[in-house]
Design a protein around this motif. Structure first.
Motif, short mmCIF file in Angstrom:
data_model
loop_
_atom_site.label_atom_id
_atom_site.label_comp_id
_atom_site.label_asym_id
_atom_site.label_seq_id
_atom_site.Cartn_x
_atom_site.Cartn_y
_atom_site.Cartn_z
N SER A 82 -21.50 23.51 14.93
CA SER A 82 -20.25 22.96 14.42
C SER A 82 -19.78 23.70 13.19
CB SER A 82 -20.42 21.47 14.09
OG SER A 82 -20.67 20.71 15.23
N LYS A 83 -20.71 23.97 12.29
CA LYS A 83 -20.35 24.69 11.07
C LYS A 83 -19.92 26.11 11.38
CE LYS A 83 -23.15 21.88 8.01
NZ LYS A 83 -24.33 21.81 7.14
N TRP A 84 -20.59 26.75 12.32
CA TRP A 84 -20.24 28.11 12.72
C TRP A 84 -18.82 28.13 13.28
CZ3 TRP A 84 -18.62 30.63 17.06
CH2 TRP A 84 -18.71 32.03 17.08
N LYS A 124 -15.20 29.96 11.98
CA LYS A 124 -14.45 30.88 12.83
C LYS A 124 -13.03 30.40 13.10
CE LYS A 124 -17.57 34.04 13.67
NZ LYS A 124 -17.38 35.46 13.50
N GLY A 125 -12.65 29.28 12.48
CA GLY A 125 -11.30 28.77 12.63
C GLY A 125 -11.10 27.87 13.82
N ILE A 126 -12.18 27.40 14.41
CA ILE A 126 -12.08 26.50 15.55
C ILE A 126 -12.20 25.06 15.04
CG2 ILE A 126 -13.16 25.78 17.72
CD1 ILE A 126 -14.25 28.70 17.89
N PRO A 127 -11.17 24.25 15.24
CA PRO A 127 -11.24 22.88 14.73
C PRO A 127 -12.35 22.11 15.43
CG PRO A 127 -9.29 23.18 16.11
CD PRO A 127 -9.94 24.52 15.97
N SER A 147 -1.37 22.84 23.37
CA SER A 147 -2.28 22.79 22.23
C SER A 147 -3.73 23.01 22.69
CB SER A 147 -2.14 21.44 21.51
OG SER A 147 -3.03 21.35 20.45
N TYR A 148 -4.10 22.38 23.78
CA TYR A 148 -5.46 22.52 24.32
C TYR A 148 -5.70 23.96 24.77
CZ TYR A 148 -9.72 21.03 26.70
OH TYR A 148 -11.02 20.86 27.09
N ASN A 149 -4.70 24.57 25.37
CA ASN A 149 -4.80 25.96 25.79
C ASN A 149 -5.02 26.87 24.58
OD1 ASN A 149 -4.71 28.15 27.64
ND2 ASN A 149 -2.58 28.50 27.09
N GLU A 150 -4.30 26.61 23.50
CA GLU A 150 -4.50 27.40 22.27
C GLU A 150 -5.92 27.24 21.75
OE1 GLU A 150 -1.52 26.38 19.40
OE2 GLU A 150 0.11 26.74 20.83
N LEU A 151 -6.44 26.02 21.81
CA LEU A 151 -7.82 25.78 21.38
C LEU A 151 -8.80 26.57 22.24
CD1 LEU A 151 -10.04 24.30 19.78
CD2 LEU A 151 -9.85 22.45 21.47
N LEU A 152 -8.61 26.53 23.55
CA LEU A 152 -9.52 27.25 24.44
C LEU A 152 -9.43 28.76 24.23
CD1 LEU A 152 -9.20 25.25 27.78
CD2 LEU A 152 -10.97 25.09 26.01
N ARG A 153 -8.25 29.26 23.93
CA ARG A 153 -8.12 30.69 23.61
C ARG A 153 -8.86 31.04 22.33
NH1 ARG A 153 -4.35 33.50 26.64
NH2 ARG A 153 -2.99 32.20 27.90
N ALA A 207 -13.57 33.69 19.82
CA ALA A 207 -14.58 33.67 18.74
C ALA A 207 -15.76 34.55 19.13
CB ALA A 207 -15.04 32.24 18.48
N ARG A 208 -16.14 35.42 18.23
CA ARG A 208 -17.25 36.35 18.47
C ARG A 208 -18.35 36.11 17.46
NH1 ARG A 208 -15.42 36.73 22.77
NH2 ARG A 208 -14.21 38.42 23.63
N ASP A 209 -19.56 36.31 17.92
CA ASP A 209 -20.74 36.16 17.08
C ASP A 209 -21.25 37.55 16.69
OD1 ASP A 209 -22.94 35.07 15.76
OD2 ASP A 209 -24.12 34.93 17.58
N GLU A 210 -20.48 38.23 15.85
CA GLU A 210 -20.85 39.59 15.45
C GLU A 210 -22.18 39.61 14.72
OE1 GLU A 210 -17.89 38.19 14.42
OE2 GLU A 210 -16.41 39.24 15.64
#
Length: 131
Positions: free
Chosen positions: A16-18, A22-25, A68-74, A79-82
């Protein structure tokens, strides 16, 4: 891997914190509690309705909610785990396959392993509820 362990709960807090960084609500779980020998997460109170009820009560809002849900899924998919700080989920599926090996035929187990072997390694986020 055991499902429903304290480690699972702590992992959810870390994820959740990660995601938030990354800007994901996301709702933030901030504590692990024990309830009759079972771990549970304590979440912040959001004071919001859930999507199912919102769509039931306001069907005219379907299209805006879906946009809105589509934007969230995008955002989740982008989101990448560099830093490679997230657990590698594919290894957990191999472990799960090992745990159920005794209830499968050899052909079933071989087929499941061959399917897992085809999954490409990736550094992107997969949200189990959405995928």
């Amino acid at each position: 891997m055991k499902i429903g362990t304290k480690e699972d709960a702590e992992r959810e807090i870390m994820l959740s914190k990660w995601a938030l960084k990354k800007g994901i609500p996301t709702a933030i779980s901030f504590d692990v509690v024990d309830f009759n020998g079972h771990p549970g997460l304590v979440y912040e109170f959001l004071g919001r309705n859930n999507l199912r009820n919102e769509l039931r009560d306001h069907p005219e809002s379907f299209e805006p909610w879906m946009r809105s849900y589509n934007e969230l899924l995008r955002a989740v998919g982008a989101a990448r785990d560099e830093e490679q700080s997230l657990p590698e989920i594919l290894s957990e599926f191999y472990e799960l396959l090992g745990n159920i090996r005794d209830i499968l035929t050899d052909a079933e187990a071989d087929r499941m392993k061959s399917l897992l072997d085809t999954v490409p390694r990736s550094d992107n986020l997969v949200h189990g509820d959405c995928h």
